[in-house]
Scaffold this motif. Sequence first.
Motif, PDB file in Angstrom:
ATOM      1  N   HIS A 104      -7.131   6.364   4.057  1.00  0.00           N
ATOM      2  CA  HIS A 104      -7.048   5.158   3.217  1.00  0.00           C
ATOM      3  C   HIS A 104      -8.010   5.216   2.029  1.00  0.00           C
ATOM      4  O   HIS A 104      -7.844   4.457   1.072  1.00  0.00           O
ATOM      5  CB  HIS A 104      -7.328   3.914   4.057  1.00  0.00           C
ATOM      6  CG  HIS A 104      -8.684   3.922   4.696  1.00  0.00           C
ATOM      7  ND1 HIS A 104      -8.998   4.744   5.759  1.00  0.00           N
ATOM      8  CD2 HIS A 104      -9.801   3.225   4.417  1.00  0.00           C
ATOM      9  CE1 HIS A 104     -10.256   4.548   6.098  1.00  0.00           C
ATOM     10  NE2 HIS A 104     -10.785   3.630   5.305  1.00  0.00           N
ATOM     11  N   SER A 111      -3.984   4.931   0.405  1.00  0.00           N
ATOM     12  CA  SER A 111      -4.765   3.822  -0.131  1.00  0.00           C
ATOM     13  C   SER A 111      -3.845   2.703  -0.615  1.00  0.00           C
ATOM     14  O   SER A 111      -4.060   1.520  -0.336  1.00  0.00           O
ATOM     15  CB  SER A 111      -5.656   4.317  -1.274  1.00  0.00           C
ATOM     16  OG  SER A 111      -6.403   3.245  -1.804  1.00  0.00           O
ATOM     17  N   SER A 114      -2.367   0.840   2.219  1.00  0.00           N
ATOM     18  CA  SER A 114      -3.365   0.065   2.970  1.00  0.00           C
ATOM     19  C   SER A 114      -3.922  -1.114   2.181  1.00  0.00           C
ATOM     20  O   SER A 114      -4.387  -2.090   2.772  1.00  0.00           O
ATOM     21  CB  SER A 114      -4.541   0.972   3.344  1.00  0.00           C
ATOM     22  OG  SER A 114      -4.101   2.136   3.997  1.00  0.00           O
ATOM     23  N   ARG A 115      -3.921  -1.001   0.873  1.00  0.00           N
ATOM     24  CA  ARG A 115      -4.569  -2.035   0.044  1.00  0.00           C
ATOM     25  C   ARG A 115      -3.507  -2.866  -0.674  1.00  0.00           C
ATOM     26  O   ARG A 115      -3.239  -2.672  -1.850  1.00  0.00           O
ATOM     27  CB  ARG A 115      -5.542  -1.390  -0.950  1.00  0.00           C
ATOM     28  CG  ARG A 115      -6.761  -0.793  -0.263  1.00  0.00           C
ATOM     29  CD  ARG A 115      -7.805  -0.290  -1.255  1.00  0.00           C
ATOM     30  NE  ARG A 115      -9.063  -0.029  -0.556  1.00  0.00           N
ATOM     31  CZ  ARG A 115      -9.354   1.124   0.042  1.00  0.00           C
ATOM     32  NH1 ARG A 115      -8.500   2.120   0.014  1.00  0.00           N
ATOM     33  NH2 ARG A 115     -10.517   1.261   0.683  1.00  0.00           N
ATOM     34  N   LEU A 133     -12.382  -1.556   5.089  1.00  0.00           N
ATOM     35  CA  LEU A 133     -11.403  -0.673   5.728  1.00  0.00           C
ATOM     36  C   LEU A 133     -12.152   0.522   6.320  1.00  0.00           C
ATOM     37  O   LEU A 133     -12.663   1.371   5.597  1.00  0.00           O
ATOM     38  CB  LEU A 133     -10.354  -0.213   4.700  1.00  0.00           C
ATOM     39  CG  LEU A 133      -9.253  -1.224   4.356  1.00  0.00           C
ATOM     40  CD1 LEU A 133      -9.811  -2.542   3.847  1.00  0.00           C
ATOM     41  CD2 LEU A 133      -8.275  -0.640   3.346  1.00  0.00           C
ATOM     42  N   SER A 136      -8.420   4.888   9.414  1.00  0.00           N
ATOM     43  CA  SER A 136      -6.960   4.978   9.363  1.00  0.00           C
ATOM     44  C   SER A 136      -6.482   6.129  10.238  1.00  0.00           C
ATOM     45  O   SER A 136      -7.166   7.147  10.370  1.00  0.00           O
ATOM     46  CB  SER A 136      -6.487   5.183   7.919  1.00  0.00           C
ATOM     47  OG  SER A 136      -7.217   6.216   7.293  1.00  0.00           O
ATOM     48  N   TYR A 253       1.321   3.805  11.769  1.00  0.00           N
ATOM     49  CA  TYR A 253       0.105   3.920  10.971  1.00  0.00           C
ATOM     50  C   TYR A 253      -0.818   2.795  11.394  1.00  0.00           C
ATOM     51  O   TYR A 253      -0.390   1.644  11.509  1.00  0.00           O
ATOM     52  CB  TYR A 253       0.439   3.789   9.475  1.00  0.00           C
ATOM     53  CG  TYR A 253      -0.786   3.757   8.585  1.00  0.00           C
ATOM     54  CD1 TYR A 253      -1.685   4.814   8.571  1.00  0.00           C
ATOM     55  CD2 TYR A 253      -1.045   2.662   7.759  1.00  0.00           C
ATOM     56  CE1 TYR A 253      -2.816   4.786   7.762  1.00  0.00           C
ATOM     57  CE2 TYR A 253      -2.173   2.631   6.943  1.00  0.00           C
ATOM     58  CZ  TYR A 253      -3.050   3.701   6.953  1.00  0.00           C
ATOM     59  OH  TYR A 253      -4.168   3.670   6.166  1.00  0.00           O
ATOM     60  N   LEU A 255      -4.639   0.867  10.809  1.00  0.00           N
ATOM     61  CA  LEU A 255      -5.779   0.648   9.922  1.00  0.00           C
ATOM     62  C   LEU A 255      -6.720  -0.301  10.665  1.00  0.00           C
ATOM     63  O   LEU A 255      -6.298  -1.378  11.102  1.00  0.00           O
ATOM     64  CB  LEU A 255      -5.285   0.006   8.628  1.00  0.00           C
ATOM     65  CG  LEU A 255      -6.311  -0.212   7.531  1.00  0.00           C
ATOM     66  CD1 LEU A 255      -6.816   1.126   6.996  1.00  0.00           C
ATOM     67  CD2 LEU A 255      -5.678  -1.021   6.391  1.00  0.00           C
TER      68      LEU A 255
END
Length: 283
Positions: A104, A111, A114-115, A133, A136, A253, A255
Amino acid sequence: MVMLTESQRDDWIRQGFLVLPDFVPVASCHALSEHVASLLAAIDPSDDTTHSVFSTTEQSHANDDWFLESGDKVRWFFEDGAFVNGHLTAPLPTVINKLGHAMHDLDPIFSQFSRTQELAELASELGFTNPLLLQSMYIFKQPTIGGEVVCHTDHTFLWTEPQSVVGFWFALEDATVDNGCLWAIPGGHHIPVKRRFRRDGHGGTTNDIFDNAPYPEAQGVPLEVPAGTLIALHGTLPHWSAPNTSDRSRHAYTLHVIDGDADYLSDNWLQRSSTLPLRGFVG
Ligand code: FE2
């Protein structure tokens, strides 16, 4: 923006998990999987320093440097039996277990996945004031050989004081009982955490056991979900997944997010270099 309904907020408080279908477009799930396929193509399987097997039922993995140094890297881990005498027993993409643990921050595609504004808002509604974060993982759960992940809580591995970790688990493919979906104990996050996994100060790891009694896994429920679903897991919620006995993979996935206002302990297994500080959803 308020994302959660009253009943979803109640579910989170009462059950310790939240199932949010259609959180991510299925096309985005496919795009992430295709990106990962390109990463796998770049791995050299002849480098035996990377032959680390991920197992939650054996301890050897927990003490190998490939794992312990992976907190701020993109590393890969194999299924049990992936190698015989140092040679792959099958094509690498079919025997890899997972990637971890800083995609991430190190990989622009991860990234971006995730963001998102949606995830930032969800984290805020779940109580984060300063979300960071932390970890990951891309989990393959391979057809027929994808190993089990035994019952655990994420707080055990990513300890903050006070407890703050939340796991965001994205189904990139449909997850069913047959291909090893998540299981969780509704309300189990109210049970005091029984174990802490940490560095032992001598290059290895150890477990602090607070309670040897097993979690009441018979009370567990399967979380069968279609691709694109996000499952949020409270850090003290007992959860697990069974082996994949089907002929279909179950890519996911995950996080893991902690609150920067909590204290992240210096003997947690996952440590980051000061050159790669933790970041939030923005920036
Ligand atoms: Fe977990």
